[in-house]
Design an enzyme around this catalytic site. Sequence first.
Site, short mmCIF file in Angstrom:
data_model
loop_
_atom_site.label_atom_id
_atom_site.label_comp_id
_atom_site.label_asym_id
_atom_site.label_seq_id
_atom_site.Cartn_x
_atom_site.Cartn_y
_atom_site.Cartn_z
N SER A 94 0.87 -1.18 0.00
CA SER A 94 0.00 0.00 0.00
C SER A 94 0.90 1.23 0.00
O SER A 94 1.50 1.57 1.03
CB SER A 94 -0.90 0.01 1.24
OG SER A 94 -1.79 -1.09 1.21
N LYS A 169 -7.11 1.71 -2.59
CA LYS A 169 -6.68 1.29 -1.25
C LYS A 169 -6.67 2.48 -0.29
O LYS A 169 -7.06 2.36 0.87
CB LYS A 169 -5.30 0.64 -1.31
CG LYS A 169 -4.74 0.21 0.06
CD LYS A 169 -5.67 -0.77 0.78
CE LYS A 169 -5.23 -1.08 2.20
NZ LYS A 169 -4.01 -1.86 2.28
N LYS A 237 0.54 5.78 8.04
CA LYS A 237 1.19 6.01 6.75
C LYS A 237 0.16 6.16 5.64
O LYS A 237 0.25 7.03 4.78
CB LYS A 237 2.17 4.87 6.46
CG LYS A 237 2.83 4.90 5.10
CD LYS A 237 2.14 3.99 4.09
CE LYS A 237 2.20 2.53 4.49
NZ LYS A 237 1.56 1.64 3.48
#
Length: 294
Positions: A94, A169, A237
């Site tokens: 990701s 995502k 993140k």
Amino acid sequence: MMQLGFIGLGIMGTPMCGHLIKAGHRVFVHTRSKVPAEIAASATVCASQREVAESADIVFLMLPDTPDVEAVLFGEAGVASGLSRGKAVVDMSSISPLATKEYARRIVERGCEYLDAPVSGGEVGAKAGSLTIMVGGTPEGFERVKPLFELMGKNITLVGGHGDGQTTKVANQIIVALNIAAVGEALLFASKAGADPAKVRQALMGGFAASRILEVHGERMIQRTFNPGFRIGLHQKDLNLALAGAKAIGVALPQTAGAAQLMQACAANGWDQLDHSALVKALELMARHEVAPG
């Protein structure tokens, strides 16, 4: 039997790679830490990312962050240096959608296919082979790799071109983070008001507020089981990617920013290695009350 490569054997990568091995494919692996025993027993362990790319026709990556993917692809003895025409790189990490488009361009220039295919479902989904896989790339590349995706996941969608899988995502992570925050606030409110949070959760599971987050992460908050399926640090993140992307395209994401700050509060208190359901601990800190006894 196909010749496959897998780089990145962490919490998610290890079971994902295991499914490819169990299906009878020959798998060449590399990871920066020790190769798990269950993988080493059946896979070929390579000395570098280049060796993986030289040996395999399709190379899968499952890495923590954008700089990790860039280093593995284009660093010294990286994947790109071992590719030859007709091979494929599938990044299931990701990472940044913008960086992904650039990585794809560089790999495609070498005569290879590139797919970005991040996943959702956590460690449980990785082990069960039931991950949701969001794919960006060409239809031809998708059809080539789809039988392998089906070994690792159930809900597999070609969303669009390069980078669109990563964009999907990021959207997924926004929804998950806001739902975790909502469940945390609701259970904290109920608990401090004097209600039994376990019974409140049970009642809510039968109504319109029912969700997978309430079911799984609500239980974690009540049972205080914060061993990571997906770490706060990684989700933080992902939210930073969302906020950076939003700034680049001129979109305001105020609720996402709030969830990111709750995760930052957790990180500041040393909880970034806990499961992302532990976001509730930042709310508990402000309320000076825990959802349930530790």
